[in-house]
Structures are given as structure tokens and as C-alpha cells.
Design an enzyme around this catalytic site. Structure first.
Site, PDB file in Angstrom:
ATOM      1  N   ARG A   1      -1.924  -3.483   3.468  1.00 24.47           N
ATOM      2  CA  ARG A   1      -1.382  -2.154   3.697  1.00 24.47           C
ATOM      3  C   ARG A   1      -2.233  -1.490   4.772  1.00 24.47           C
ATOM      4  O   ARG A   1      -3.324  -1.952   5.100  1.00 24.47           O
ATOM      5  CB  ARG A   1      -1.384  -1.339   2.403  1.00 24.47           C
ATOM      6  CG  ARG A   1      -2.760  -0.954   1.912  1.00 24.47           C
ATOM      7  CD  ARG A   1      -2.743  -0.254   0.558  1.00 24.47           C
ATOM      8  NE  ARG A   1      -2.329   1.145   0.661  1.00 24.47           N
ATOM      9  CZ  ARG A   1      -2.637   2.081  -0.233  1.00 24.47           C
ATOM     10  NH1 ARG A   1      -3.387   1.790  -1.303  1.00 24.47           N
ATOM     11  NH2 ARG A   1      -2.227   3.320  -0.099  1.00 24.47           N
ATOM     12  N   ARG A   2      -1.738  -0.390   5.297  1.00 26.03           N
ATOM     13  CA  ARG A   2      -2.501   0.447   6.211  1.00 26.03           C
ATOM     14  C   ARG A   2      -3.067  -0.317   7.402  1.00 26.03           C
ATOM     15  O   ARG A   2      -4.222  -0.115   7.774  1.00 26.03           O
ATOM     16  CB  ARG A   2      -3.661   1.094   5.455  1.00 26.03           C
ATOM     17  CG  ARG A   2      -3.192   1.976   4.333  1.00 26.03           C
ATOM     18  CD  ARG A   2      -4.312   2.601   3.607  1.00 26.03           C
ATOM     19  NE  ARG A   2      -3.908   3.908   3.088  1.00 26.03           N
ATOM     20  CZ  ARG A   2      -4.657   4.643   2.283  1.00 26.03           C
ATOM     21  NH1 ARG A   2      -5.842   4.235   1.934  1.00 26.03           N
ATOM     22  NH2 ARG A   2      -4.230   5.800   1.866  1.00 26.03           N
TER      23      ARG A   2
ATOM     24  N   HIS B   1       5.143   0.038  -4.180  1.00 30.53           N
ATOM     25  CA  HIS B   1       5.125   0.690  -5.505  1.00 30.53           C
ATOM     26  C   HIS B   1       5.318   2.202  -5.372  1.00 30.53           C
ATOM     27  O   HIS B   1       6.158   2.790  -6.031  1.00 30.53           O
ATOM     28  CB  HIS B   1       3.800   0.370  -6.203  1.00 30.53           C
ATOM     29  CG  HIS B   1       3.456   1.263  -7.365  1.00 30.53           C
ATOM     30  ND1 HIS B   1       4.169   1.263  -8.538  1.00 30.53           N
ATOM     31  CD2 HIS B   1       2.467   2.186  -7.521  1.00 30.53           C
ATOM     32  CE1 HIS B   1       3.640   2.139  -9.381  1.00 30.53           C
ATOM     33  NE2 HIS B   1       2.609   2.727  -8.785  1.00 30.53           N
ATOM     34  N   PHE B   2       4.573   2.824  -4.475  1.00 32.33           N
ATOM     35  CA  PHE B   2       4.704   4.286  -4.488  1.00 32.33           C
ATOM     36  C   PHE B   2       5.884   4.784  -3.671  1.00 32.33           C
ATOM     37  O   PHE B   2       6.251   5.943  -3.771  1.00 32.33           O
ATOM     38  CB  PHE B   2       3.382   5.005  -4.175  1.00 32.33           C
ATOM     39  CG  PHE B   2       2.825   4.872  -2.798  1.00 32.33           C
ATOM     40  CD1 PHE B   2       3.391   5.517  -1.730  1.00 32.33           C
ATOM     41  CD2 PHE B   2       1.662   4.143  -2.602  1.00 32.33           C
ATOM     42  CE1 PHE B   2       2.834   5.424  -0.475  1.00 32.33           C
ATOM     43  CE2 PHE B   2       1.096   4.047  -1.342  1.00 32.33           C
ATOM     44  CZ  PHE B   2       1.683   4.685  -0.277  1.00 32.33           C
ATOM     45  N   HIS B   3       6.499   3.872  -2.900  1.00 29.77           N
ATOM     46  CA  HIS B   3       7.768   4.305  -2.305  1.00 29.77           C
ATOM     47  C   HIS B   3       8.906   4.247  -3.333  1.00 29.77           C
ATOM     48  O   HIS B   3       9.919   4.905  -3.154  1.00 29.77           O
ATOM     49  CB  HIS B   3       8.079   3.510  -1.046  1.00 29.77           C
ATOM     50  CG  HIS B   3       7.332   4.060   0.144  1.00 29.77           C
ATOM     51  ND1 HIS B   3       6.020   3.753   0.399  1.00 29.77           N
ATOM     52  CD2 HIS B   3       7.688   4.966   1.090  1.00 29.77           C
ATOM     53  CE1 HIS B   3       5.611   4.417   1.462  1.00 29.77           C
ATOM     54  NE2 HIS B   3       6.602   5.170   1.910  1.00 29.77           N
TER      55      HIS B   3
HETATM   56 FE1  HAS Z   1       1.171   4.153  -9.543  1.00 29.25          FE
HETATM   57  C1  HAS Z   1      -1.065   3.068  -7.119  1.00 29.25           C
HETATM   58  C2  HAS Z   1      -0.346   2.184 -11.865  1.00 29.25           C
HETATM   59  C3  HAS Z   1       3.275   5.384 -11.988  1.00 29.25           C
HETATM   60  C4  HAS Z   1       2.164   6.657  -7.411  1.00 29.25           C
HETATM   61  N1  HAS Z   1       0.660   4.730  -7.614  1.00 29.25           N
HETATM   62  C5  HAS Z   1      -0.261   4.150  -6.796  1.00 29.25           C
HETATM   63  C6  HAS Z   1      -0.303   4.852  -5.541  1.00 29.25           C
HETATM   64  C7  HAS Z   1       0.583   5.894  -5.636  1.00 29.25           C
HETATM   65  C8  HAS Z   1       1.187   5.795  -6.948  1.00 29.25           C
HETATM   66  C9  HAS Z   1       0.856   6.956  -4.588  1.00 29.25           C
HETATM   67  O1  HAS Z   1      -2.982   0.642 -12.127  1.00 29.25           O
HETATM   68  C10 HAS Z   1      -1.153   4.455  -4.340  1.00 29.25           C
HETATM   69  C11 HAS Z   1      -2.382   5.256  -4.155  1.00 29.25           C
HETATM   70  C12 HAS Z   1      -3.122   4.763  -2.932  1.00 29.25           C
HETATM   71  O2  HAS Z   1      -2.796   5.220  -1.836  1.00 29.25           O
HETATM   72  O3  HAS Z   1      -3.992   3.893  -3.077  1.00 29.25           O
HETATM   73  N2  HAS Z   1       1.447   3.796 -11.533  1.00 29.25           N
HETATM   74  C13 HAS Z   1       0.732   2.943 -12.289  1.00 29.25           C
HETATM   75  C14 HAS Z   1       1.247   2.940 -13.656  1.00 29.25           C
HETATM   76  C15 HAS Z   1       2.285   3.833 -13.677  1.00 29.25           C
HETATM   77  C16 HAS Z   1       2.378   4.387 -12.349  1.00 29.25           C
HETATM   78  C17 HAS Z   1       0.737   2.121 -14.810  1.00 29.25           C
HETATM   79  N3  HAS Z   1       2.477   5.703  -9.665  1.00 29.25           N
HETATM   80  C18 HAS Z   1       3.233   6.053 -10.763  1.00 29.25           C
HETATM   81  C19 HAS Z   1       4.013   7.217 -10.468  1.00 29.25           C
HETATM   82  C20 HAS Z   1       3.698   7.586  -9.166  1.00 29.25           C
HETATM   83  C21 HAS Z   1       2.735   6.621  -8.691  1.00 29.25           C
HETATM   84  C22 HAS Z   1       4.960   7.883 -11.424  1.00 29.25           C
HETATM   85  C23 HAS Z   1       4.180   8.694  -8.318  1.00 29.25           C
HETATM   86  C24 HAS Z   1       5.043   9.601  -8.654  1.00 29.25           C
HETATM   87  N4  HAS Z   1      -0.363   2.856  -9.476  1.00 29.25           N
HETATM   88  C25 HAS Z   1      -0.867   2.189 -10.563  1.00 29.25           C
HETATM   89  C26 HAS Z   1      -2.076   1.426 -10.150  1.00 29.25           C
HETATM   90  C27 HAS Z   1      -2.272   1.693  -8.796  1.00 29.25           C
HETATM   91  C28 HAS Z   1      -1.197   2.588  -8.406  1.00 29.25           C
HETATM   92  C29 HAS Z   1      -2.932   0.584 -10.964  1.00 29.25           C
HETATM   93  C30 HAS Z   1      -3.414   1.173  -7.915  1.00 29.25           C
HETATM   94  C31 HAS Z   1      -3.033  -0.071  -7.223  1.00 29.25           C
HETATM   95  C32 HAS Z   1      -4.129  -0.534  -6.302  1.00 29.25           C
HETATM   96  O4  HAS Z   1      -4.655  -1.629  -6.522  1.00 29.25           O
HETATM   97  O5  HAS Z   1      -4.456   0.172  -5.337  1.00 29.25           O
HETATM   98  C33 HAS Z   1       3.095   4.212 -14.910  1.00 29.25           C
HETATM   99  O6  HAS Z   1       2.992   5.599 -15.127  1.00 29.25           O
HETATM  100  C34 HAS Z   1       4.528   3.814 -14.858  1.00 29.25           C
HETATM  101  C35 HAS Z   1       5.242   4.076 -16.180  1.00 29.25           C
HETATM  102  C36 HAS Z   1       6.732   4.072 -16.022  1.00 29.25           C
HETATM  103  C37 HAS Z   1       7.595   3.359 -16.751  1.00 29.25           C
HETATM  104  C38 HAS Z   1       9.074   3.463 -16.467  1.00 29.25           C
HETATM  105  C39 HAS Z   1       9.869   4.237 -17.525  1.00 29.25           C
HETATM  106  C40 HAS Z   1      11.300   4.400 -17.075  1.00 29.25           C
HETATM  107  C41 HAS Z   1      12.023   5.543 -17.085  1.00 29.25           C
HETATM  108  C42 HAS Z   1      13.429   5.536 -16.511  1.00 29.25           C
HETATM  109  C43 HAS Z   1      14.492   5.436 -17.558  1.00 29.25           C
HETATM  110  C44 HAS Z   1      15.855   5.237 -16.917  1.00 29.25           C
HETATM  111  C45 HAS Z   1      17.010   5.740 -17.393  1.00 29.25           C
HETATM  112  C46 HAS Z   1      18.298   5.444 -16.685  1.00 29.25           C
HETATM  113  C47 HAS Z   1      17.103   6.542 -18.637  1.00 29.25           C
HETATM  114  C48 HAS Z   1       7.152   2.436 -17.834  1.00 29.25           C
HETATM  115  C49 HAS Z   1      11.484   6.816 -17.629  1.00 29.25           C
HETATM  116  C50 HAS Z   1      18.856   4.240 -17.356  1.00 29.25           C
HETATM  117  C51 HAS Z   1      20.274   3.943 -17.075  1.00 29.25           C
HETATM  118  C52 HAS Z   1      20.742   2.692 -17.057  1.00 29.25           C
HETATM  119  C53 HAS Z   1      22.178   2.475 -16.896  1.00 29.25           C
HETATM  120  C54 HAS Z   1      19.858   1.490 -17.153  1.00 29.25           C
END
Ligand code: HAS
Ligand code: CU
Length: 548
Positions: free
Chosen positions: A438-439, A373-375
Site C-alpha cells: 500500500r501507499r 478493507h477500508f474502502h
Molecule cells: Fe478495520 C485497518 C480490523 C472494522 C476502517 N480498518 C483499518 C484501516 C481503516 C479501517 C481505515 O485488526 C486502515 C488504517 C490504516 O491506514 O492503517 N476493522 C477490523 C475489525 C473490524 C473492522 C476486526 N475497519 C472497520 C470499520 C472501519 C474500518 C467499521 C471504518 C468504518 N482494521 C482491522 C485491523 C486493521 C484494520 C486489524 C489493521 C490492518 C493492518 O495490518 O494494518 C470489525 O469491527 C468488523 C466487524 C463487522 C462485522 C460485519 C457485521 C455485518 C453487518 C451487516 C449486516 C447486513 C445486513 C443486510 C443486515 C462482523 C452489521 C443483509 C441482507 C441480506 C440480504 C444478506
């Protein structure tokens, strides 16, 4: 207007100093990553009794904490100088004080990790304990970053004073919002380091409340990931429209999404602790709801980016549902790298939603799925956007231009990165679903029958990691070229204009007292009662000190 088209040379030096440290961290941290995937494949052992965890800590700290923080602060200094005017001498001097504190802190931290005295991973959870020098180094990094934050606030205040009643430049506003987020969240990590971990590692106290320390860490750890993400969003909202020749879809929407990040980034740390006993399920539930709230500004960002691309494409005569895709400047690395980052953010964000869903978290928690996920989020979406920004930022700051050859190499770099990450992160996700932890070094589980199932995925990870290492070498070649060897000349710092059709931006967005007030209220709601619980129900033997 005291806006400048070009970052002043003296401010450019300050920004570049940060960027050099960031890319040195990338080189060293990337090498550690290569060693890791090789060890995990089971086909390679580290020489000279070096621990897998030393390498893993080096990798996580240098890439997760050093590369990001330095790049972000350097980028924001440049963005503020570009959009709110040249710094005063005082602001610039404090900027250098912050830089040196962070750099000395980083060197200290790196030293203790490399001599094997701080193999505590980038989350440095108790009961893992590091040499006091590691915590002191981290403290210097954080305090240095605070100084840089206040430096940015001072510059913003000066702009406000000189421009009463006007909305601040968008990039300046966004940098300020990100630094407020950073200041509020780093209070948590400063508390656990200074009140718990440091005295404990110095031997002044002999035990600490582990649950409190983990909670303070995640109070910081989740907003940390948005501190990484928001500068990428700055590039997407403000820079990309200009690069493609289009307009910013809505200034107000961009500001609103940043304010929502400020509100909802912090009171959500429990989604990293869903499987931890000692926290009432009700409060986990509250924080899961808030986690789903913080998804909204990302969906707004996706909407806004689609709108920008589509408006531009249609203005160039594109028809049909996806006709606009063909009009985008695919050959321009400044666009292509961040765009691939956006594309990867779609599955990355979906994975985040899986993580945040309490029941699904039981399947993936502490498996290598989370690493996958975070990669995607950090190591692809954010990092590719930073690379894309470096392709114009570095030559702008050093007074050079990117040649066609370098641009082509940067396109290749992006493709290499995307392929490497598909292998690496893809196999991490699959292996995680099969229960691969992991780890963990191969040697710790290599003989268990279940582990046999994971072997093909570990080999895929090693292949992906090796491809990514090639990607790192490529980006270092490009960055070195842009910093020292590219032909002299003028490079634009692209700042988009708002579409004529967009609504006027209301001034209420600059009401920081209100926004910080709401942020603090949400934090208190989400954390007060569970925190009191943790301290009141601290394990026995705490000698009356409930924090340790
Ligand atoms: Fe996460 C664990 C939940 C976002 C980083 N996350 C981690 C860890 C890291 C990390 C480093 O709820 C591990 C920490 C550790 O060492 O234990 N994360 C989320 C959720 C989001 C999320 C709900 N994480 C991020 C982002 C990170 C990041 C951003 C770094 C930059 N994460 C978790 C949870 C864990 C977790 C649990 C704990 C897991 C566990 O059990 O240990 C949300 O913010 C994500 C929302 C994003 C979206 C995507 C929107 C899409 C966009 C792109 C549009 C594309 C276009 C191009 C316009 C809904 C904006 C389109 C063109 C075409 C042609 C198609
Ligand atoms: Cu999180």
C-alpha cells in the site's frame, strides 16, 4: 414532550454548514483519489513535480478525516435537535464556535498539504514530519470538535433535567455515546500532536519516541473508525425501520450495542501494530481478544437489522426464509443506498477479522489489502449510508423535497458506487495477497519482477476508481440539487418507533459514570504496562527525555 417533528431553522443552518464542508471535501478528496489510481496504474504521471504522497495525503485527510467528522457532527446536531428539542441560543452559539474552529483548522491543514509541506499521509506517523501549521490546523479541528461534543452534552443534560426518570430519545442517546467515544479517543492524538509532533516540528526538541507516537495514534485511530461507523448504525437502527414502514426491533439492544462500542473500541489499537517490534506479544494478544469482543456489537447490529426487515416483511405477508426481501422498498434511495452499504459490510467485516487475526495479519499488513478493507468499510458501508441519509436530511434542513428524478439518479449512483467498489476494492484485496504494497507510487517498484503480477490489478483499480469518480459527480449533482434547486416543500426526518413486542428499556443505560468508568478501566488494563515498557526501553540517545 418537547420533541419536535422538524429541526428548527436556526439549528438546520448549523447542521447544513457542516454538511456543505463535508461535501466540498468529498469533491476535492475524490478528485485526488482519481489522480492516485491513475498514477498507480503506471500510465499517468503527475504534472509539475507534484508528489504522489501530496495527493495521497490530500485524499486521506479530506475523505477520512474532514468529510467524516463534518458530516457526523452536522448529522448529530440535526438528530439531537429533532429528537431532544430545539437548541438554546447558548448551545447553538457554541455549536457555531466549534464549526468555525474546525473549518479554520481544516483550511490550515489543507493549505500546508497542498503546498507540499505536509505529505505525511492521514496517519502522519513520525519520522515523517510536516510543517508546524499542519499540526496546528489538526489541533484546531480536534478542539473544535470537542466544543461541539460538549455542546451536545449540554443539550442532553438539559433534556434530562426537563424529563427526570425518562429514557432519552434513542438518537440523542446514540449521539452522546458517539461523542464520548470521540472525546476519550482524541486525547491520544492530542497528546502525540501537542507533546511530541508539534514541538519536534517547531525544532524545540530534536527527537521523539516513535513507538510512543504510533501507539498514541492508534489509541485514537481505531476508535476513530467506530466514530465513523456509529452514525451509520444510528441510521440503520432508527431511520431505516421508519423508511421501510416497520418498527425498531429493540431499543435496549441498540443502546447496549453502543455501550459495548464505547467499552471495546479504544483498548484495541495494537491490532494496527501487530508487526511492530517493541510491544510485548502478550499485550498484543490481550488487545486481539478485545478486538474480537468489539465484533460482537456489530453482530448484534446485523441480527437486529435482519429482525427488523423480517418482521416488516412478514407483517406484509411474506413467507419462506427470504420472502421478506421482496417486500423491501427497493425503489427508495433512502433505503437502497444504506442497504447496499450493509451488504458490503458482510465481506468488509470478514476482512477485518482476517486483519485482526495475528498470524493472518502478517500476510496482509502494509499491503494494499488493507486499503481494500477500508474502502469497503468506510468508503462503502459508511459513505453509502451517509449518502442515503443526505437524501432526506438535506431537503429536510433546506425545506425542499427530493424529486422522482433525483431519487432515480440516487439509485443509479448507488449502483455505480457498488460496481466501482467491486472493481477497486476487489482488486486491492487480490493484489494485497500477492504482496502489492500500500501507499507506494508505481515509480517506486514499477521495474521489479514481482510487480508485473500486480499490473492487471492496478488497471482494475484504475477502472474502479474512475467509475467511483463518476459516482462522486453523481452524488454532488444530487446534493447540490437538494440544497439549492429542488422544489420547496416538507421532507420528513424519519425516526422509527420501537416494536410493541420489545422489552422496556432499562434506565441503567443512562448511567454514564459507570460506562465511562468501565471504559477507562479497560484502557488502563490494555495500555498501562506496555506503555511503561515503551518509555522505559526508549532507544538510546533520548537525552533523558523518554518521550522524545
Ligand atoms: Fe478495520 C485497518 C480490523 C472494522 C476502517 N480498518 C483499518 C484501516 C481503516 C479501517 C481505515 O485488526 C486502515 C488504517 C490504516 O491506514 O492503517 N476493522 C477490523 C475489525 C473490524 C473492522 C476486526 N475497519 C472497520 C470499520 C472501519 C474500518 C467499521 C471504518 C468504518 N482494521 C482491522 C485491523 C486493521 C484494520 C486489524 C489493521 C490492518 C493492518 O495490518 O494494518 C470489525 O469491527 C468488523 C466487524 C463487522 C462485522 C460485519 C457485521 C455485518 C453487518 C451487516 C449486516 C447486513 C445486513 C443486510 C443486515 C462482523 C452489521 C443483509 C441482507 C441480506 C440480504 C444478506
Ligand atoms: Cu482498527
Amino acid at each position: 414532550m418537547n420533541e419536535t417533528m422538524k429541526v428548527d431553522r436556526r439549528d438546520a443552518k448549523l447542521a447544513m454548514a457542516h454538511i456543505y464542508v463535508a461535501f466540498i471535501a468529498l469533491a476535492l478528496g475524490g478528485f485526488a483519489g482519481l489522480l492516485q489510481v491513475l498514477v498507480r496504474s503506471g500510465k499517468f504521471t503527475l504534472p509539475a513535480n507534484i508528489s504522489y504522497y501530496t495527493i495521497l495525503t490530500t485524499h486521506g485527510v479530506l475523505l477520512g478525516l474532514v468529510l467524516t467528522t463534518f458530516f457526523i457532527i452536522g448529522f448529530q446536531f440535526a438528530a439531537m435537535s429533532r429528537t431532544a428539542g430545539t437548541f438554546s441560543n447558548q448551545v447553538r452559539t457554541w455549536g457555531w464556535v466549534g464549526f468555525w474552529m474546525m473549518t479554520i483548522g481544516t483550511a490550515m491543514t489543507a493549505f500546508f498539504i497542498l503546498i507540499g509541506e505536509a505529505s505525511v499521509l492521514f496517519t502522519f506517523y513520525a519520522p515523517l514530519q510536516a510543517h508546524p501549521g499542519f499540526y496546528l490546523g489538526l489541533t484546531l479541528v480536534v478542539v473544535g470538535s470537542w466544543i461541539s461534543g460538549f455542546t451536545m452534552f449540554a443539550h442532553y443534560a438539559k433534556w434530562k433535567k426537563a424529563n427526570p426518570g425518562k429514557t432519552s430519545p434513542l438518537l440523542t442517546f446514540m449521539s452522546v455515546a458517539n461523542m464520548i467515544l470521540w472525546l476519550v479517543c482524541t486525547l491520544g492524538v492530542a497528546a502525540t500532536v501537542l507533546i511530541q509532533l508539534l514541538p519536534w516540528s517547531l525544532g524545540l526538541i530534536d527527537r521523539i519516541n516513535v513507538l510512543v507516537s504510533r501507539t498514541l495514534f492508534w489509541y485514537f485511530g481505531h476508535p476513530l473508525v467506530y466514530f465513523w461507523l456509529l452514525p451509520a448504525y444510528m441510521v440503520w437502527y432508527v431511520v431505516i425501520p421508519k423508511i421501510i414502514g416497520g418498527k425498531i426491533f429493540s431499543d435496549a439492544l441498540a443502546r447496549l450495542s453502543f455501550i459495548l462500542f464505547l467499552f471495546f473500541s479504544i483498548p484495541v489499537g495494537f491490532h494496527h501494530q501487530l508487526l511492530e517490534p517493541g510491544i510485548d506479544p502478550f499485550w498484543k494478544y490481550v488487545q486481539v481478544i478485545l478486538t474480537f469482543m468489539v465484533v460482537i456489537p456489530s453482530l448484534m447490529t446485523a441480527f437486529s437489522m435482519f429482525a427488523t426487515f423480517e418482521m416488516y416483511g412478514r407483517s406484509k405477508g411474506a413467507t419462506g426464509l427470504f420472502g421478506w426481501l421482496r417486500k423491501l422498498p427497493w425503489g427508495d434511495a433512502r433505503f437502497f443506498a444504506p442497504f447496499v452499504g450493509m451488504l458490503f459490510f458482510i465481506p468488509a467485516g470478514a476482512g477485518g477479522l482476517v486483519n485482526a487475526s495475528h498470524q493472518l495479519n502478517q500476510v496482509v499488513h502494509n499491503t494494499i489489502w488493507v486499503t481494500g478493507h477500508f474502502h469497503l468499510t468506510l468508503a462503502t458501508t459508511v459513505v453509502l449510508t451517509f449518502f442515503g441519509a443526505a437524501y432526506w436530511l438535506i431537503p429536510h434542513l433546506t425545506g425542499r423535497v427530493m424529486t422522482k428524478t433525483m431519487n432515480r439518479l440516487a439509485i443509479v449512483q448507488t449502483v455505480v458506487w457498488a460496481i466501482g467498489m467491486c472493481f477497486m476494492s476487489g482488486s486491492m484485496h487480490f493484489a494485497g495477497l500477492l504482496g502489492a504494497p500500500r501507499r507506494s507510487a508505481f515509480s517506486t517498484y514499477g521495474n521489479s519482477p514481482q510487480a508485473l503480477e500486480w499490473i492487471p490489478y492496478q488497471i482494475a483499480q484504475a477502472i474502479g476508481g474512475t467509475i467511483l469518480f463518476i459516482g462522486i459527480i453523481l452524488v454532488l449533482v444530487i446534493v447540490t440539487n437538494l440544497a439549492f434547486f429542488a422544489p420547496k416543500g416538507e421532507t420528513e426526518f424519519p425516526v422509527g418507533e420501537v416494536a410493541e413486542t420489545a422489552e422496556r428499556t432499562p434506565l441503567v443505560f443512562e448511567n454514564w459514570k459507570l460506562w465511562i468508568g468501565i471504559t477507562v478501566a479497560l484502557i488502563l488494563i490494555a495500555y498501562t504496562i506496555p506503555f511503561i515498557d515503551m518509555i522505559q526501553n526508549a532507544p538510546p540517545g533520548s537525552k533523558g527525555y523518554k518521550l522524545w
